[in-house]
Enzyme design. Structure first.
Site, PDB file in Angstrom:
ATOM      1  CB  CYS A   1      14.917 -40.902 -12.382  1.00 14.08           C
ATOM      2  SG  CYS A   1      15.193 -40.795 -14.164  1.00 14.08           S
TER       3      CYS A   1
ATOM      4  CB  ALA B   1      18.720 -39.217 -15.089  1.00 17.66           C
TER       5      ALA B   1
ATOM      6  NE  ARG C   1      26.475 -36.125 -16.976  1.00 21.98           N
ATOM      7  CZ  ARG C   1      27.388 -36.996 -17.373  1.00 21.98           C
ATOM      8  NH1 ARG C   1      27.402 -37.423 -18.619  1.00 21.98           N
ATOM      9  NH2 ARG C   1      28.286 -37.444 -16.534  1.00 21.98           N
TER      10      ARG C   1
ATOM     11  CG  HIS D   1      25.996 -43.331 -11.586  1.00 19.75           C
ATOM     12  ND1 HIS D   1      26.213 -42.624 -10.436  1.00 19.75           N
ATOM     13  CD2 HIS D   1      25.522 -42.447 -12.493  1.00 19.75           C
ATOM     14  CE1 HIS D   1      25.887 -41.354 -10.631  1.00 19.75           C
ATOM     15  NE2 HIS D   1      25.456 -41.231 -11.869  1.00 19.75           N
TER      16      HIS D   1
HETATM   17 FE1  CFM Z   1      30.181 -38.128 -10.817  1.00 15.64          FE
HETATM   18 FE2  CFM Z   1      29.157 -36.031 -10.123  1.00 15.64          FE
HETATM   19 FE3  CFM Z   1      27.727 -37.949 -11.314  1.00 15.64          FE
HETATM   20 FE4  CFM Z   1      29.542 -36.526 -12.674  1.00 15.64          FE
HETATM   21 FE5  CFM Z   1      27.703 -34.713 -13.579  1.00 15.64          FE
HETATM   22 FE6  CFM Z   1      27.345 -34.338 -10.993  1.00 15.64          FE
HETATM   23 FE7  CFM Z   1      25.922 -36.141 -12.220  1.00 15.64          FE
HETATM   24 MO1  CFM Z   1      25.502 -33.646 -12.702  1.00 15.64          MO
HETATM   25  S1  CFM Z   1      30.954 -36.115 -11.163  1.00 15.64           S
HETATM   26  S2  CFM Z   1      29.115 -38.639 -12.651  1.00 15.64           S
HETATM   27  S3  CFM Z   1      29.552 -35.371 -14.517  1.00 15.64           S
HETATM   28  S4  CFM Z   1      28.599 -37.899  -9.362  1.00 15.64           S
HETATM   29  S5  CFM Z   1      27.655 -32.923 -12.526  1.00 15.64           S
HETATM   30  S6  CFM Z   1      28.645 -34.215  -9.171  1.00 15.64           S
HETATM   31  S7  CFM Z   1      25.289 -34.818 -10.748  1.00 15.64           S
HETATM   32  S8  CFM Z   1      25.791 -35.359 -14.182  1.00 15.64           S
HETATM   33  S9  CFM Z   1      25.597 -38.223 -11.870  1.00 15.64           S
END
Ligand code: CFM
Length: 546
Positions: free
Chosen positions: A66, A69, A100, A199
């Protein structure tokens, strides 16, 4: 579910695989999913572009997380000296509590709140009468206990639904304390279609509330920021080791093993190296517009990719001292990598992999599999956008829908006092003439072989079908997928948390990865497995539309 035949099929037809994946869906769902399943290089495919960053169909068991997260866990989670206070029911905090595996170094001051779990523990009465008083009290309590330099507040779904004004509470407490920066994130889980929205919400606030706060000069000759590296399983430690050896100073990492002050000083770097394009490319753009720091795409997953990225950083600075040192480091590190690679390749050459991870790893880890002589036959992202698949040139054509409009776009101007061009126009031109590329990312698709299958927002049902039909030697995704894949007899490697392994970045990480994957793909243990229902199917059902 039928047991998987032990014998491997040598060939599969991608069009047939795609048809099989869609066969069980009601027609409306099938039409939508068809746009998210792409046979590479448009072989017999009516959709040359992939549909991505769109809502998951309700009822489908998505691999996504989500928005909360993405904000609290992914971007803000790895910063050790900010108290991350979750305003919401306790379950949301438990979920985001260190699962994580982003690692940190407590640093000389020892200020580290990562192992704590801060929550307002919202109850029914707070939902009915409002949670602002409880939030105010929780902020005060955290301040009195720890005197941190910063407190971040995260909204969970109920906060948005009842309308608590977390930003006003944050502002009031910041003014009251005077020595603690308090700010809030409207990152309710439902705010976007995936964690990607989180993000963006997190990065916007970091940019608005922290970046540029500390103007003190930082020591170091070749100063960079590493954007989009989160120190999962110690990846960031390995990258830092290499930077130090090369004489490169990392002013700030967004946000693996980071501190508040790193963000505050980010404008002091001379180059931004972007690792995970998905989670942070817009911050790179904002840092360039506001402070004049150019950015390049790098990748430290894969030893060859690491060497290439180091050379790219050195070329930017254009200083012989740095170039020589980078070459010396590569020459020193590579023999061990090549020895391990040669060893495993005798056993891994020609094996096949599938990867379905977040928004960048499916691409980055393809490098490591290439180095092992392994072929990626199907890959995709949970929440990548079209530019992560097809390259940044599609960005101007991306449709702004109701969901993306929900996420604030910050308008940035050059900073009156802090903007400073890092090179003269002639210097930039000379670099670009020599083939140097700034602000460029070509995405996953051009790196995938013809006829491979690229799938956006893969779900539980399709994952199992795909494994059944294509029989990869290894499947990489997250914990939600892990056990169902293993029960199909195929080894499964978590590429989010790395199971309990890592680092896999840099030179030492590559060796780790080769050896672990070698063990996994050459072990037969999973193929001996039979789930109880494979031996004794007790129930069978059919869908109403069948
Ligand atoms: Fe970038 Fe990722 Fe992500 Fe990531 Fe991660 Fe991920 Fe993620 Mo899991 S590199 S920041 S450190 S998009 S592994 S492939 S899904 S936490 S949001």
């Amino acid at each position: 579910m039928a047991a998987i035949p032990k014998k491997k099929l040598v060939q599969w037809d991608p069009a047939e695989v795609k048809a099989e994946l869609l066969a069980k869906y009601p027609s409306k769902v099938a039409r939508k999913r068809a746009k998210q399943i792409m046979i590479n290089e448009a072989q017999g495919n009516e959709t040359p572009e992939i549909s991505a960053n769109v809502r998951t169909t309700p009822g489908i068991i998505t691999m996504r997380g989500c928005t909360y997260a993405g904000c609290k866990g992914v971007i803000m989670g790895p910063t050790r000296d900010i108290v991350n206070l979750v305003h919401g029911p306790i379950g949301c905090s438990f979920y985001a509590w260190l699962t994580r595996r982003n690692q940190t170094d407590a640093g000389p001051d020892g200020e580290n709140y990562m192992n704590y779990c801060f929550s307002t523990d919202m109850q029914d009465s707070d939902i009915i009468f409002g949670g602002e008083k409880k939030l105010t009290a929780a902020i005060q309590e955290a301040y009195d206990l720890f005197h941190p330099r910063s407190i971040a507040i995260f909204a969970t779904c109920p906060v948005g639904l009842i309308g608590d004004d977390i930003h006003t509470v944050a502002k009031r407490m910041k003014d009251k304390f005077g020595d603690c920066n308090v700010y809030a994130f409207s990152c309710e889980g439902y705010k976007g279609v995936s964690q990607s929205a989180g993000h963006h919400i997190a990065n916007n606030q970091v940019f608005k509330h922290i970046v540029g706060e500390n103007d003190a000069e930082k020591p170091g000759k070749y100063k960079i920021n590493l954007l989009g590296e989160y120190n999962i399983g110690g990846d960031g430690f390995e990258i830092d080791r290499i930077f130090k050896k090369c004489g490169i100073t990392c002013i700030s990492t967004f946000s693996g093993n980071s501190t508040y002050d790193q963000f505050a000083s980010a404008h002091k770097a001379d180059l931004n190296a972007v690792m995970c394009h998905r989670s942070i490319n817009y911050v790179a753009d904002m840092l360039e517009t506001k402070f004049g720091i150019p950015w390049i795409k790098v990748n430290f997953i894969g030893a060859d990719a690491t060497a290439k990225s180091l050379r790219k950083i050195a070329e930017y600075f254009g200083d012989k001292e740095l170039t020589d040192q980078v070459e010396a480091v590569i020459a020193e590190e590579m023999p061990e990598v090549l020895a391990a690679r040669t060893d495993v390749r005798t056993r891994t050459e020609g094996k096949t992999a599938m990867m379905f991870v977040g928004g960048s790893r499916a691409h980055h880890y393809k490098e490591l599999f290439n180095e092992m002589g392994m072929k990626t036959i199907s890959a995709g992202y949970e929440f990548g956008h079209r530019d992560d698949y097809e390259g940044r040139q599609v960005i101007p054509t991306l449709e702004v829908d109701a969901d993306s409009r929900n996420i604030e776009e910050i308008h940035v101007e050059p900073d009156e006092t802090r903007y400073q061009a890092r090179k003269t126009p002639a210097e930039f031109e000379a670099l670009e003439k020599a083939g140097y590329t700034f602000k460029q990312y070509d995405g996953l698709v051009p790196d995938m072989d013809q006829g491979t299958i690229i799938i956006d927002d893969l779900n539980q049902y399709e994952a199992e079908k795909l494994v059944e039909l294509m029989k990869p030697d290894i499947f990489c995704a997250g914990v939600k997928e892990k056990y169902s894949i293993q029960k199909l007899g195929v080894p499964m490697k978590q590429l989010h948390s790395y199971d309990s392994g890592g680092p896999y970045a840099g030179f030492k990480g590559a060796v780790n990865f080769y050896q672990e994957i070698d063990r996994l793909v050459n072990s037969r243990v999973w193929s001996y497995m039979q789930a109880p229902w494979q031996k004794n199917p007790e129930l069978s059902a059919s869908y109403v539309w069948e």
